[in-house]
Design a protein around this motif. Structure first.
Motif, PDB file in Angstrom:
ATOM      1  N   LYS A 138       0.822  -1.212   0.000  1.00  0.00           N
ATOM      2  CA  LYS A 138       0.000   0.000   0.000  1.00  0.00           C
ATOM      3  C   LYS A 138       0.861   1.269   0.000  1.00  0.00           C
ATOM      4  O   LYS A 138       0.753   2.113  -0.895  1.00  0.00           O
ATOM      5  N   THR A 139       1.683   1.418   1.040  1.00  0.00           N
ATOM      6  CA  THR A 139       2.462   2.640   1.180  1.00  0.00           C
ATOM      7  C   THR A 139       3.463   2.800   0.047  1.00  0.00           C
ATOM      8  O   THR A 139       3.640   3.903  -0.492  1.00  0.00           O
ATOM      9  N   GLU A 140       4.115   1.710  -0.328  1.00  0.00           N
ATOM     10  CA  GLU A 140       5.090   1.776  -1.413  1.00  0.00           C
ATOM     11  C   GLU A 140       4.437   2.223  -2.717  1.00  0.00           C
ATOM     12  O   GLU A 140       5.013   2.992  -3.489  1.00  0.00           O
ATOM     13  N   SER A 141       3.211   1.763  -2.962  1.00  0.00           N
ATOM     14  CA  SER A 141       2.496   2.159  -4.173  1.00  0.00           C
ATOM     15  C   SER A 141       2.132   3.635  -4.145  1.00  0.00           C
ATOM     16  O   SER A 141       2.204   4.329  -5.168  1.00  0.00           O
ATOM     17  N   ILE A 142       1.751   4.124  -2.966  1.00  0.00           N
ATOM     18  CA  ILE A 142       1.422   5.551  -2.831  1.00  0.00           C
ATOM     19  C   ILE A 142       2.644   6.405  -3.124  1.00  0.00           C
ATOM     20  O   ILE A 142       2.581   7.397  -3.871  1.00  0.00           O
ATOM     21  N   VAL A 143       3.786   6.029  -2.542  1.00  0.00           N
ATOM     22  CA  VAL A 143       5.019   6.797  -2.751  1.00  0.00           C
ATOM     23  C   VAL A 143       5.439   6.751  -4.217  1.00  0.00           C
ATOM     24  O   VAL A 143       5.797   7.774  -4.812  1.00  0.00           O
ATOM     25  N   ALA A 144       5.385   5.562  -4.833  1.00  0.00           N
ATOM     26  CA  ALA A 144       5.761   5.436  -6.243  1.00  0.00           C
ATOM     27  C   ALA A 144       4.842   6.280  -7.126  1.00  0.00           C
ATOM     28  O   ALA A 144       5.294   6.918  -8.085  1.00  0.00           O
ATOM     29  N   SER A 145       3.555   6.306  -6.804  1.00  0.00           N
ATOM     30  CA  SER A 145       2.607   7.113  -7.575  1.00  0.00           C
ATOM     31  C   SER A 145       2.903   8.600  -7.414  1.00  0.00           C
ATOM     32  O   SER A 145       2.766   9.375  -8.374  1.00  0.00           O
ATOM     33  N   SER A 146       3.322   8.989  -6.218  1.00  0.00           N
ATOM     34  CA  SER A 146       3.680  10.394  -5.975  1.00  0.00           C
ATOM     35  C   SER A 146       4.858  10.806  -6.847  1.00  0.00           C
ATOM     36  O   SER A 146       4.876  11.901  -7.421  1.00  0.00           O
ATOM     37  N   VAL A 147       5.838   9.916  -6.958  1.00  0.00           N
ATOM     38  CA  VAL A 147       7.002  10.197  -7.795  1.00  0.00           C
ATOM     39  C   VAL A 147       6.565  10.350  -9.251  1.00  0.00           C
ATOM     40  O   VAL A 147       6.975  11.288  -9.952  1.00  0.00           O
ATOM     41  N   ARG A 166       2.901  12.764  13.362  1.00  0.00           N
ATOM     42  CA  ARG A 166       3.237  14.185  13.344  1.00  0.00           C
ATOM     43  C   ARG A 166       2.140  15.001  14.000  1.00  0.00           C
ATOM     44  O   ARG A 166       0.944  14.709  13.875  1.00  0.00           O
ATOM     45  N   SER A 167       2.542  16.043  14.711  1.00  0.00           N
ATOM     46  CA  SER A 167       1.590  16.941  15.358  1.00  0.00           C
ATOM     47  C   SER A 167       1.701  18.366  14.837  1.00  0.00           C
ATOM     48  O   SER A 167       0.940  19.235  15.250  1.00  0.00           O
ATOM     49  N   GLN A 168       2.645  18.606  13.914  1.00  0.00           N
ATOM     50  CA  GLN A 168       2.751  19.922  13.293  1.00  0.00           C
ATOM     51  C   GLN A 168       3.520  19.812  11.982  1.00  0.00           C
ATOM     52  O   GLN A 168       4.248  18.852  11.749  1.00  0.00           O
ATOM     53  N   LEU A 169       3.316  20.800  11.125  1.00  0.00           N
ATOM     54  CA  LEU A 169       4.056  20.909   9.873  1.00  0.00           C
ATOM     55  C   LEU A 169       4.823  22.222   9.886  1.00  0.00           C
ATOM     56  O   LEU A 169       4.437  23.164  10.569  1.00  0.00           O
ATOM     57  N   ILE A 170       5.913  22.269   9.134  1.00  0.00           N
ATOM     58  CA  ILE A 170       6.579  23.552   8.948  1.00  0.00           C
ATOM     59  C   ILE A 170       5.833  24.310   7.850  1.00  0.00           C
ATOM     60  O   ILE A 170       5.062  23.733   7.080  1.00  0.00           O
ATOM     61  N   GLN A 171       6.085  25.606   7.743  1.00  0.00           N
ATOM     62  CA  GLN A 171       5.248  26.465   6.922  1.00  0.00           C
ATOM     63  C   GLN A 171       5.143  26.022   5.469  1.00  0.00           C
ATOM     64  O   GLN A 171       4.061  25.971   4.889  1.00  0.00           O
ATOM     65  N   ASP A 172       6.270  25.660   4.839  1.00  0.00           N
ATOM     66  CA  ASP A 172       6.224  25.338   3.416  1.00  0.00           C
ATOM     67  C   ASP A 172       5.585  23.969   3.138  1.00  0.00           C
ATOM     68  O   ASP A 172       5.355  23.605   1.993  1.00  0.00           O
ATOM     69  N   GLU A 173       5.296  23.205   4.199  1.00  0.00           N
ATOM     70  CA  GLU A 173       4.620  21.922   4.006  1.00  0.00           C
ATOM     71  C   GLU A 173       3.107  22.092   3.845  1.00  0.00           C
ATOM     72  O   GLU A 173       2.431  21.174   3.390  1.00  0.00           O
ATOM     73  N   TYR A 174       2.592  23.260   4.227  1.00  0.00           N
ATOM     74  CA  TYR A 174       1.171  23.548   3.998  1.00  0.00           C
ATOM     75  C   TYR A 174       1.001  23.976   2.543  1.00  0.00           C
ATOM     76  O   TYR A 174       0.672  25.111   2.234  1.00  0.00           O
ATOM     77  N   ASN A 175       1.246  23.049   1.659  1.00  0.00           N
ATOM     78  CA  ASN A 175       1.259  23.345   0.236  1.00  0.00           C
ATOM     79  C   ASN A 175       0.212  22.480  -0.466  1.00  0.00           C
ATOM     80  O   ASN A 175       0.178  21.259  -0.280  1.00  0.00           O
ATOM     81  N   GLU A 176      -0.631  23.114  -1.266  1.00  0.00           N
ATOM     82  CA  GLU A 176      -1.715  22.397  -1.925  1.00  0.00           C
ATOM     83  C   GLU A 176      -1.211  21.373  -2.934  1.00  0.00           C
ATOM     84  O   GLU A 176      -1.939  20.465  -3.333  1.00  0.00           O
ATOM     85  N   ASN A 177       0.050  21.502  -3.359  1.00  0.00           N
ATOM     86  CA  ASN A 177       0.618  20.556  -4.323  1.00  0.00           C
ATOM     87  C   ASN A 177       1.239  19.341  -3.648  1.00  0.00           C
ATOM     88  O   ASN A 177       1.661  18.403  -4.331  1.00  0.00           O
ATOM     89  N   ASN A 178       1.333  19.357  -2.319  1.00  0.00           N
ATOM     90  CA  ASN A 178       1.865  18.205  -1.599  1.00  0.00           C
ATOM     91  C   ASN A 178       0.811  17.111  -1.480  1.00  0.00           C
ATOM     92  O   ASN A 178      -0.393  17.365  -1.532  1.00  0.00           O
ATOM     93  N   LEU A 179       1.279  15.899  -1.289  1.00  0.00           N
ATOM     94  CA  LEU A 179       0.408  14.754  -1.059  1.00  0.00           C
ATOM     95  C   LEU A 179       0.556  14.329   0.394  1.00  0.00           C
ATOM     96  O   LEU A 179       1.671  14.071   0.859  1.00  0.00           O
ATOM     97  N   PHE A 180      -0.552  14.252   1.118  1.00  0.00           N
ATOM     98  CA  PHE A 180      -0.525  13.940   2.547  1.00  0.00           C
ATOM     99  C   PHE A 180      -0.992  12.500   2.765  1.00  0.00           C
ATOM    100  O   PHE A 180      -2.057  12.104   2.295  1.00  0.00           O
ATOM    101  N   ILE A 181      -0.177  11.717   3.476  1.00  0.00           N
ATOM    102  CA  ILE A 181      -0.440  10.293   3.698  1.00  0.00           C
ATOM    103  C   ILE A 181      -0.727  10.059   5.181  1.00  0.00           C
ATOM    104  O   ILE A 181       0.075  10.421   6.046  1.00  0.00           O
TER     105      ILE A 181
END
Length: 263
Positions: A138-147, A166-181
């Motif tokens: 599952k996780t490996e497929s998600i990561v490969a798809s992200s690449v 995780r309980s917090q993100l740094i500022q640039d991680e709040y990015n709409e182009n990121n994929l959150f797992i």
């Protein structure tokens, strides 16, 4: 006028030498170009074709219905499943009753990665759940798809390498182009309120989120399965049953074994 892409699928009812040549010649006479052709199921062929106007397609459909060697199955604007079927030579299995549920087995990981990558490329909010037993990929497929989709992935909760909560993100991680797992079991069993606050923030972002074990996730949150845009099921074989009590026990690793940490 720019040409428009269509998907044509037909079943061979009388197989004989030169049949594909007849279809190709017919398309050529109608000035319709073939983009891709492949077998998509036993006895079926799928084609992506280009036509300059809808009248060509109407004429093509009329002629195909008169042929006794084939049976026309589909002639429509291509959907994602159509494109992937031609690309991989097989159709993605879709639940007959729940159209947002798609099923894969482990030897179809290439097809699964391609499918998820196409979903990840789409802009805006998308919530995807993926079910499956431990170590099925599952996780490996998600990561490969992200690449493949050229997306940066962020583990909100996971056990891929170390137990991540995780309980917090740094500022640039709040990015709409990121994929959150998010791992639904890890978040449900090991997280605190700070983590859940972060999950709520992420769920409100117009970005793609992937939740492993979505059934466990919805049991412990205000979200429901209806909130998911797609549900993906991954099995070792078609007959495997996804049993969550076994999954639950296998994921309850101790921190001493896996060096769990909290951000």
């Amino acid at each position: 006028m720019s040409k428009k892409e269509w998907y044509l699928e037909y079943e061979i009812t009388k197989n004989r030498p030169g049949l594909l040549g007849d279809i190709s010649s017919l398309l050529g006479m109608l000035s319709i170009n073939i983009v891709t052709i492949n077998g998509v199921e036993q006895g079926r062929r799928g084609l992506l074709i280009l036509a300059k106007d809808d009248e060509q397609i109407v004429r093509l459909e009329s002629i195909l219905h008169t042929m006794d060697t084939i049976r026309l199955i589909k002639l429509r604007e291509p959907k994602l499943r159509d494109r992937l079927a031609v690309r991989h030579g097989r159709y993605i299995q879709q639940d007959a009753d729940d159209k947002k549920t798609f099923r894969f087995v482990r030897d179809e990981l290439g097809l699964l990665v391609d499918f998820m990558a196409e979903l990840f490329k789409q802009e805006g909010h998308k919530l995807i759940g993926i079910r499956g037993m431990p170590r099925v990929g599952k996780t490996e497929s998600i990561v490969a798809s992200s690449v493949c989709a050229n997306k940066r992935w962020l583990f909100v909760s996971s056990t891929l390498l170390k137990q991540t909560i995780r309980s917090q993100l740094i500022q640039d991680e709040y990015n709409e182009n990121n994929l959150f797992i998010i791992d639904g079991i890890v978040s449900s069993r090991r997280a605190n309120e700070r983590h859940w606050q972060l999950v709520r923030e992420i769920m409100s972002l117009p970005a793609t989120k992937v939740v492993e074990h979505p059934d466990i996730f919805v049991e412990n949150t205000q979200y429901s399965i209806d909130d998911f845009d797609y549900i993906i099921e991954l099995r070792h074989d078609p007959e495997e049953e996804i049993v969550y009590d076994i999954v639950d026990k296998s994921r309850m690793f101790s921190e001493s074994e896996f060096g769990g940490f909290d951000f």
